[in-house]
Design a protein around this motif. Structure first.
Motif, PDB file in Angstrom:
ATOM      1  N   ASN A 186       3.608  35.563 -30.627  1.00  0.00           N
ATOM      2  CA  ASN A 186       4.578  36.444 -30.085  1.00  0.00           C
ATOM      3  C   ASN A 186       5.818  35.722 -29.819  1.00  0.00           C
ATOM      4  O   ASN A 186       6.294  35.494 -28.377  1.00  0.00           O
ATOM      5  CB  ASN A 186       3.944  37.599 -28.886  1.00  0.00           C
ATOM      6  N   PHE A 187       6.727  34.994 -30.592  1.00  0.00           N
ATOM      7  CA  PHE A 187       7.977  34.514 -30.572  1.00  0.00           C
ATOM      8  C   PHE A 187       8.931  35.122 -29.963  1.00  0.00           C
ATOM      9  O   PHE A 187       9.688  34.697 -28.984  1.00  0.00           O
ATOM     10  CB  PHE A 187       8.315  33.679 -31.921  1.00  0.00           C
ATOM     11  N   PRO A 188       9.130  36.567 -30.394  1.00  0.00           N
ATOM     12  CA  PRO A 188      10.062  37.336 -29.623  1.00  0.00           C
ATOM     13  C   PRO A 188       9.851  37.377 -28.052  1.00  0.00           C
ATOM     14  O   PRO A 188      10.907  37.344 -27.438  1.00  0.00           O
ATOM     15  CB  PRO A 188      10.118  38.553 -30.306  1.00  0.00           C
ATOM     16  N   LEU A 189       8.837  37.658 -27.812  1.00  0.00           N
ATOM     17  CA  LEU A 189       8.468  37.861 -26.213  1.00  0.00           C
ATOM     18  C   LEU A 189       8.781  36.166 -25.483  1.00  0.00           C
ATOM     19  O   LEU A 189       9.065  36.132 -24.617  1.00  0.00           O
ATOM     20  CB  LEU A 189       7.039  38.261 -26.074  1.00  0.00           C
ATOM     21  N   TYR A 190       8.387  35.308 -26.503  1.00  0.00           N
ATOM     22  CA  TYR A 190       8.365  33.835 -25.736  1.00  0.00           C
ATOM     23  C   TYR A 190       9.846  33.758 -25.508  1.00  0.00           C
ATOM     24  O   TYR A 190      10.405  33.378 -24.339  1.00  0.00           O
ATOM     25  CB  TYR A 190       8.009  32.959 -26.794  1.00  0.00           C
ATOM     26  N   TYR A 191      10.812  33.831 -26.398  1.00  0.00           N
ATOM     27  CA  TYR A 191      12.375  33.723 -26.048  1.00  0.00           C
ATOM     28  C   TYR A 191      12.672  34.680 -25.071  1.00  0.00           C
ATOM     29  O   TYR A 191      13.665  34.412 -24.239  1.00  0.00           O
ATOM     30  CB  TYR A 191      12.948  34.006 -27.459  1.00  0.00           C
ATOM     31  N   SER A 192      12.268  35.586 -24.888  1.00  0.00           N
ATOM     32  CA  SER A 192      12.835  36.629 -23.763  1.00  0.00           C
ATOM     33  C   SER A 192      12.209  36.289 -22.602  1.00  0.00           C
ATOM     34  O   SER A 192      13.069  36.102 -21.451  1.00  0.00           O
ATOM     35  CB  SER A 192      12.325  38.204 -24.078  1.00  0.00           C
ATOM     36  N   ILE A 193      11.099  35.689 -22.457  1.00  0.00           N
ATOM     37  CA  ILE A 193      10.476  35.293 -21.166  1.00  0.00           C
ATOM     38  C   ILE A 193      11.056  34.002 -20.702  1.00  0.00           C
ATOM     39  O   ILE A 193      11.352  33.726 -19.719  1.00  0.00           O
ATOM     40  CB  ILE A 193       8.917  34.914 -21.235  1.00  0.00           C
ATOM     41  N   LYS A 194      11.514  33.127 -21.870  1.00  0.00           N
ATOM     42  CA  LYS A 194      12.293  31.735 -21.556  1.00  0.00           C
ATOM     43  C   LYS A 194      13.652  32.264 -20.808  1.00  0.00           C
ATOM     44  O   LYS A 194      13.834  31.610 -19.805  1.00  0.00           O
ATOM     45  CB  LYS A 194      12.373  31.192 -22.891  1.00  0.00           C
ATOM     46  N   GLU A 195      14.460  33.293 -21.316  1.00  0.00           N
ATOM     47  CA  GLU A 195      15.579  33.686 -20.545  1.00  0.00           C
ATOM     48  C   GLU A 195      15.343  34.251 -19.219  1.00  0.00           C
ATOM     49  O   GLU A 195      15.946  33.993 -18.369  1.00  0.00           O
ATOM     50  CB  GLU A 195      16.077  34.507 -21.458  1.00  0.00           C
ATOM     51  N   MET A 196      14.241  34.800 -19.181  1.00  0.00           N
ATOM     52  CA  MET A 196      13.810  35.427 -17.650  1.00  0.00           C
ATOM     53  C   MET A 196      13.514  34.194 -16.702  1.00  0.00           C
ATOM     54  O   MET A 196      14.184  34.393 -15.601  1.00  0.00           O
ATOM     55  CB  MET A 196      12.628  36.190 -17.648  1.00  0.00           C
ATOM     56  N   CYS A 197      12.619  33.255 -17.129  1.00  0.00           N
ATOM     57  CA  CYS A 197      12.425  32.152 -16.195  1.00  0.00           C
ATOM     58  C   CYS A 197      13.717  31.362 -15.924  1.00  0.00           C
ATOM     59  O   CYS A 197      13.636  30.634 -14.755  1.00  0.00           O
ATOM     60  CB  CYS A 197      11.373  31.355 -16.976  1.00  0.00           C
ATOM     61  N   MET A 198      14.523  31.227 -16.678  1.00  0.00           N
ATOM     62  CA  MET A 198      15.759  30.405 -16.374  1.00  0.00           C
ATOM     63  C   MET A 198      16.935  31.090 -15.913  1.00  0.00           C
ATOM     64  O   MET A 198      17.935  30.354 -15.733  1.00  0.00           O
ATOM     65  CB  MET A 198      15.909  29.587 -17.631  1.00  0.00           C
ATOM     66  N   ASP A 199      16.884  32.239 -15.808  1.00  0.00           N
ATOM     67  CA  ASP A 199      18.053  33.051 -15.633  1.00  0.00           C
ATOM     68  C   ASP A 199      17.773  34.350 -14.576  1.00  0.00           C
ATOM     69  O   ASP A 199      17.211  35.308 -15.207  1.00  0.00           O
ATOM     70  CB  ASP A 199      18.822  33.597 -16.983  1.00  0.00           C
ATOM     71  N   PRO A 200      18.251  34.438 -13.433  1.00  0.00           N
ATOM     72  CA  PRO A 200      18.103  35.347 -12.490  1.00  0.00           C
ATOM     73  C   PRO A 200      18.664  36.620 -12.722  1.00  0.00           C
ATOM     74  O   PRO A 200      18.315  37.584 -12.138  1.00  0.00           O
ATOM     75  CB  PRO A 200      18.329  34.876 -11.284  1.00  0.00           C
ATOM     76  N   LEU A 201      19.852  36.520 -13.788  1.00  0.00           N
ATOM     77  CA  LEU A 201      20.421  37.711 -14.301  1.00  0.00           C
ATOM     78  C   LEU A 201      19.671  38.306 -15.331  1.00  0.00           C
ATOM     79  O   LEU A 201      20.258  39.649 -16.065  1.00  0.00           O
ATOM     80  CB  LEU A 201      21.958  37.516 -14.664  1.00  0.00           C
ATOM     81  N   PHE A 202      18.569  37.943 -15.884  1.00  0.00           N
ATOM     82  CA  PHE A 202      17.990  38.354 -17.057  1.00  0.00           C
ATOM     83  C   PHE A 202      17.359  39.763 -16.890  1.00  0.00           C
ATOM     84  O   PHE A 202      16.592  39.826 -15.780  1.00  0.00           O
ATOM     85  CB  PHE A 202      17.039  37.342 -17.759  1.00  0.00           C
ATOM     86  N   PRO A 203      17.501  40.752 -17.595  1.00  0.00           N
ATOM     87  CA  PRO A 203      16.758  42.041 -17.231  1.00  0.00           C
ATOM     88  C   PRO A 203      15.375  42.138 -17.707  1.00  0.00           C
ATOM     89  O   PRO A 203      15.130  42.310 -18.705  1.00  0.00           O
ATOM     90  CB  PRO A 203      17.771  43.201 -17.798  1.00  0.00           C
TER      91      PRO A 203
END
Length: 365
Positions: free
Chosen positions: A220-237
């Protein structure tokens, strides 16, 4: 299904023996599948990770040999753990030179392996049906010579299952392979073998199209990239994670390619708050992968053990979303609750405080 990716790039020599020494610990923790690197000999021999495939039926590699591999697989089976083979089906490297009449030049396309010989006729020559030559080795042509390569690759995979003892397959680099071959290969094993393919693509629409065509599981590469943003950005929804499709997907947060270099210098790797991502994927229904270095190197072992126990204890109950906002993911399975707080500020629920950029597990009837 909980998979341990049991290797990293440039892992130790005699790796089969290294894993065999901790099989009991792997079983006790709750992993039911161990994913091993490509077992066949590569062009670089004892310095190869196996992705530079040269000899399909030669299992002498930096990781060990046929005997030590079978001993490892038997030991894993004795501990109720299945074993996943990493299959390189799209290319080969290290062939001898020969004259290639298709290109009127010398190519490295002569492979004299007794059980599975190949020459220039078996590799891409841009015959018109496809154009898939790559800069990484010689690209296999599946349908030249009456499907010789297609049939022999299927036979090789059957040998790995029936003779060596592998239970499941990870299929390498599907993005650069013909879709029709991938489907035919998967059809040969679909009824008896779990398979997951690496189709490195962040666009969920493309993965859904490929899954619809091949009926194959994909990482699940799309989920991986979204989770990467979440883990590294507190503003990620955080609510946007739920928008990524889950059908026929295997969730993961790292692998040997994402971390070929040191993690902190690799722009593709998740380097902060990774436990938030693991909390999310280990609470889902989908199969999940835990990467070797995350478990054994980066100090996440205690938290991962806690999350694995949560998964084992709760996976018989349906997943229910209690609260989902840009900052909060609150879900439960029966009595077991998980709250992920991606915001900077604390979150309060029923007397429980979840610190910013953290998660909490609790039991509530």
């Amino acid at each position: 299904m909980l998979i341990l990716q049991a290797f990293y790039w440039n892992c130790l020599d005699d790796w089969w023996e290294e894993i065999a020494s901790i099989v009991e610990d792997i079983a006790v923790k709750g992993f039911d599948t161990v994913w091993l690197p490509p077992p066949s000999r590569g062009m670089n021999g004892k310095n190869s990770m196996g992705y530079d495939l040269k000899e399909h039926y030669n299992l002498d590699s930096k990781f060990g040999n046929k005997n030590t591999l079978k001993e490892l697989i038997n030991k894993l089976h004795e501990n109720k753990i299945e074993v996943m083979a990493d299959l390189v089906l799209g290319h080969m490297l290290g062939g001898d030179k020969e004259w290639n009449p298709h290109f009127k030049e010398i190519t490295y396309t002569r492979f004299e392996e007794k059980t599975f010989p190949k020459n220039h006729k078996n590799f891409c020559h841009e015959c018109g049906d496809c154009s898939c030559r790559s800069s990484f080795g010689e690209t296999i042509c599946y349908y030249s010579e009456d499907g010789y390569m297609k049939n022999q690759l299927i036979n090789w995979a059957k040998w790995l299952k029936n003779e060596i003892g592998f239970d499941s397959f990870r299929l390498d680099n599907l993005k650069d392979m013909r879709w029709d071959f991938t489907k035919k290969f998967a059809d040969e094993f679909r009824d008896s073998t779990f398979m997951v393919g690496e189709y490195w693509e962040g666009d969920d629409r493309i993965l859904k199209e490929f899954i619809g065509y091949s009926n194959l599981n994909l990482f699940n590469f799309p989920l991986y990239y979204s989770i990467k943003e979440m883990c590294m950005d507190p503003l990620f929804p955080i609510r946007s994670l739920e928008a990524v499709s889950s059908k026929n997907k295997v969730n993961f947060l790292s692998n040997h390619d994402l971390e070929r270099d040191e993690r902190d210098f690799n722009r593709d790797a998740i380097i902060t708050n990774k436990e938030l991502g693991y909390a999310y994927i280990l609470f889902q229904d989908n199969p999940a992968v835990i990467y070797w270095n995350d478990y054994f190197k980066y100090g996440l072992k205690e938290k991962l053990d806690q999350l694995i126990n949560l998964r084992k204890n709760s996976n018989q109950q349906p997943l229910e979303i209690i609260d989902l906002t840009d900052d909060i993911y609150h879900a439960r399975r029966g009595r077991y609750h998980l709250i992920i707080n991606n915001a900077v500020n604390d979150y309060h629920f029923s007397g429980l405080t979840v610190s910013g950029r953290d998660y909490e597990i609790f039991i509530k009837d």
